[in-house]
Design an enzyme around this catalytic site. Structure first.
Site, PDB file in Angstrom:
ATOM      1  N   CYS A   2       0.827  -1.200   0.000  1.00  0.00           N
ATOM      2  CA  CYS A   2       0.000   0.000   0.000  1.00  0.00           C
ATOM      3  C   CYS A   2       0.864   1.253   0.000  1.00  0.00           C
ATOM      4  O   CYS A   2       2.081   1.188   0.077  1.00  0.00           O
ATOM      5  CB  CYS A   2      -0.906   0.031   1.238  1.00  0.00           C
ATOM      6  N   ALA A  52      -3.974  -4.896  -3.174  1.00  0.00           N
ATOM      7  CA  ALA A  52      -4.325  -6.139  -2.497  1.00  0.00           C
ATOM      8  C   ALA A  52      -3.448  -7.282  -3.014  1.00  0.00           C
ATOM      9  O   ALA A  52      -3.439  -7.576  -4.210  1.00  0.00           O
ATOM     10  CB  ALA A  52      -5.797  -6.470  -2.711  1.00  0.00           C
ATOM     11  N   LEU A 262      12.045 -11.511 -11.890  1.00  0.00           N
ATOM     12  CA  LEU A 262      12.830 -10.759 -12.858  1.00  0.00           C
ATOM     13  C   LEU A 262      14.144 -11.492 -13.071  1.00  0.00           C
ATOM     14  O   LEU A 262      14.849 -11.816 -12.114  1.00  0.00           O
ATOM     15  CB  LEU A 262      13.085  -9.341 -12.357  1.00  0.00           C
ATOM     16  N   VAL A 290      14.683  -7.593 -19.295  1.00  0.00           N
ATOM     17  CA  VAL A 290      14.724  -6.413 -20.152  1.00  0.00           C
ATOM     18  C   VAL A 290      15.836  -6.577 -21.178  1.00  0.00           C
ATOM     19  O   VAL A 290      16.896  -7.143 -20.894  1.00  0.00           O
ATOM     20  CB  VAL A 290      14.940  -5.124 -19.322  1.00  0.00           C
ATOM     21  N   GLY A 377      16.672  -9.981  -7.749  1.00  0.00           N
ATOM     22  CA  GLY A 377      17.908 -10.412  -7.114  1.00  0.00           C
ATOM     23  C   GLY A 377      18.726  -9.318  -6.462  1.00  0.00           C
ATOM     24  O   GLY A 377      19.911  -9.526  -6.193  1.00  0.00           O
TER      25      GLY A 377
END
Length: 615
Positions: A2, A52, A262, A290, A377
């Site tokens: 949040c 959430a 990732l 990426v 990482g």
């Protein structure tokens, strides 16, 4: 996950000021796309935006604990507490009753049971505020490594706080002003604990709680890096590293929403992907990487990068069995001014590596289309000594932060400062500021009995990276991730893993002649040999000369604009000499490129925030 904000005023009735804190939390709407709510009391107003992740139908915030109609405490919270189920059982045995199934209520009940010592019981990444109307007391707390940010600004009658600085700027009592010390902090690229660059704004320090009462503010440390002899032999060390990392990754996989990893193809992220695949409960995990259009084909080795990431990422994905999706960026994507603005505003500060920020932002935005949580990482290099700033003796022995010394090798006042006005730089004195901060940081490193000078120096370098460098990266990752509504989790920041690895002596961390020896040994059999042997390769950057043309054109626009707010801060003769060469800005190396990037970042920052500089 949040965004939180709040206002405490011991002299004012805040029950009619819900709109003000709503405006504060609305400034961080991307942190919580699923819900918004405000709670007000006589001297407190708290607000939350929710993303959430666990207990989707429940765990609404601000969360209130009551007894017989009396409010006991009100909580706003961001993060994930990974041991919440065990804590829930413990608190239930102590007599607490729960209405929800998530970790938010566990944090609230932990406060009711242990007060300001509740943070010691929480394992995870978190930042929270608890208002206790029984005692007119506010507690602000932050996790041990500082994965989740929490800013505050003391006022004459209380305090303002929020997950991001922009929430504080939404309140009329806080203005975006930066003095000499703040500018030196910004340009030195040091994360001094507690500092936030802006005048009058602070950060709750990692591993600390801050108590706010009518009598003022009181800060208490509840966790610090350990300092004791490492007595395990090599096989035990390797087994322990593997076990702790496996436990960390398994705990970070808890979510009621889609989750991914990732994957760069480097050792650190590959380890997370491999272990996540092993603990994925039979599901085929997703990985994202990426890349830049044409990058592998035209790749050239530079000081930082020995090889392109994409082939290694694909090899790891095939080896461990993930559903792999490369996110391929074009130069036009990186140069898009809308993307640049979004990445800058996400962080509330200019940085000398905005191309990395933009590419990470675009990666995370693409990931968010498929997942709500992503593991990465980060922090392995700081723990295991993966950077050149651990192994280059000239940097290690420089008497300053190694990465700052590296920046001085690019420009006399640090990386990214080569186009700034010499008078401004002289007044700001980044070398003097960083030297003072270095001395301050070194004093925090406790001695270990029996340790020789070289081991002590290397442990000090590790301490500096974990406390003054890593926070920059964690804050960047959090802000860019939450800008697109994506929760970033960092298993290497599990405090049990950190406590163990930090004590491993340097001769074991480099036992096989390469950095991160214990990690490589712990992962043998889980990853391809090519990845286990691969040297450290930082986050990739585009080498496309077309990007250099974009930088040159934008610098020319700034230099030619008499209303540019950064123009008075520039060394205009130096900028004009660069432009007179009539060529693209160099996209290899870290000198010219970073100088131009910082000038453009400062211009965009000053325009958007209306920052008042008082150096």
């Amino acid at each position: 996950m949040c965004g939180l904000a709040g206002w405490i005023d011991f002299e004012r009735d805040l029950t009619e000021h819900a709109a003000t804190v709503r405006t504060m939390v609305a400034a961080m709407a991307n942190r919580g796309p699923d819900a918004e709510a405000v709670w007000t009391g006589r001297h407190a107003a708290l607000a939350s935006r929710r993303l959430a992740v666990i207990d989707l139908p429940g765990s609404a915030q601000p969360m209130v604990a009551e007894h017989d109609g009396t409010v006991l405490a009100v909580l706003v919270y961001t993060g994930e507490v990974y041991n919440y189920r065990a804590l829930r059982d413990r608190l239930t045995a102590l007599g607490h009753r729960f209405r929800t199934a998530g970790d938010t209520e566990v944090v609230l009940r932990a406060y009711l049971e242990w007060g300001e010592h509740c943070a010691e019981h929480l394992d995870g990444m978190f930042a929270f505020a608890v208002w206790d109307p029984r005692h007119d007391t506010l507690l602000l707390a932050r996790d041990r490594l500082g994965v989740k940010p929490l800013y505050y600004a003391p006022t004459a009658q209380g305090v303002l706080f929020g997950s991001e600085v922009k929430a504080l700027f939404a309140h009329p009592l806080v203005e975006p002003a930066v003095d000499r010390e703040g500018l030196a902090e910004l340009l030195s690229y040091i994360a001094t604990p507690g500092h936030a660059v802006y005048r009058g704004v602070r950060q709750v320090r990692a591993g600390h709680v801050l108590t706010v009462t009518r009598g003022g503010l009181r800060e208490r440390r509840y966790w610090e890096l350990p300092a004791h002899e490492h007595t395990d032999d090599w096989p035990t060390t390797v087994d322990t590293v593997r076990g702790l990392l496996e436990e960390a990754v398994a705990s970070h996989l808890v979510a009621d929403v889609p989750l991914c990893t990732l994957l760069s193809g480097g050792l650190d992220s590959s380890a997370i992907a491999a272990l996540a695949a092993r603990h994925g409960a039979g599901t085929r995990p997703r990985t994202f990487a990426v890349d830049f259009e044409g990058h592998t084909e035209r790749f050239r080795q530079d000081f930082w990068h020995d090889s392109p990431d994409a082939p290694y990422a694909a090899e790891v994905a095939a080896f461990v069995g993930t559903e792999h999706r490369p996110v391929v960026l074009r130069t036009a994507d990186l140069a898009d001014p809308v993307t640049g603005h979004a990445a800058l505003v996400a962080q509330d500060l200019p940085r000398p590596t905005p191309d990395m920020d933009r590419s990470l932002y675009l990666l995370l935005r693409a990931v968010r289309q498929h997942s709500t949580v992503a593991l990465m990482g980060e922090a392995a290099d700081e723990l295991f000594g993966g950077y050149r700033s651990f192994t280059d003796r000239a940097l290690v022995d420089s008497g300053n932060f190694p990465w700052v010394t590296m920046g001085f090798g690019v420009a006399p006042h640090g990386m990214g400062t080569g186009l700034l006005d010499p008078g401004l730089l002289q007044k700001t004195d980044v070398p003097g500021y960083s030297a003072d901060r270095y001395a301050e940081a070194v004093r925090e490193v406790p001695p270990v009995a029996g340790e020789d000078d070289r081991e002590a120096l290397q442990r000090r370098v590790g301490h500096l990276h974990l406390t003054r460098w890593l926070p920059l990266l964690l804050t960047r990752n959090d802000h860019l991730g939450m800008a697109v509504g994506l929760e970033i989790r960092v298993p290497y920041c599990d405090h049990r893993l950190v406590e163990y690895v930090h004590t491993i002596p340097w001769h074991l961390k480099t036992r096989d002649g390469q950095e991160k020896s214990p990690l490589r040994a712990a992962l043998r059999g889980l990853l391809p040999e090519s990845v286990l042997r691969r040297p450290k390769s930082p986050f990739p950057i585009t080498q496309d000369p077309g990007y250099g043309h974009v930088l040159r054109d934008r610098l020319a626009d700034v230099v030619a604009d008499p209303n540019s707010p950064v123009r008075p801060l520039l060394d205009l003769p130096a900028a004009r000499r660069l432009l007179a060469e009539d060529r693209p800005v160099h996209t290899t190396g870290w000198g010219e490129r970073r100088n131009v990037e910082m000038a453009l970042q400062l211009d965009a920052w000053l325009r958007h925030y209306g920052v008042r500089l008082t150096p």
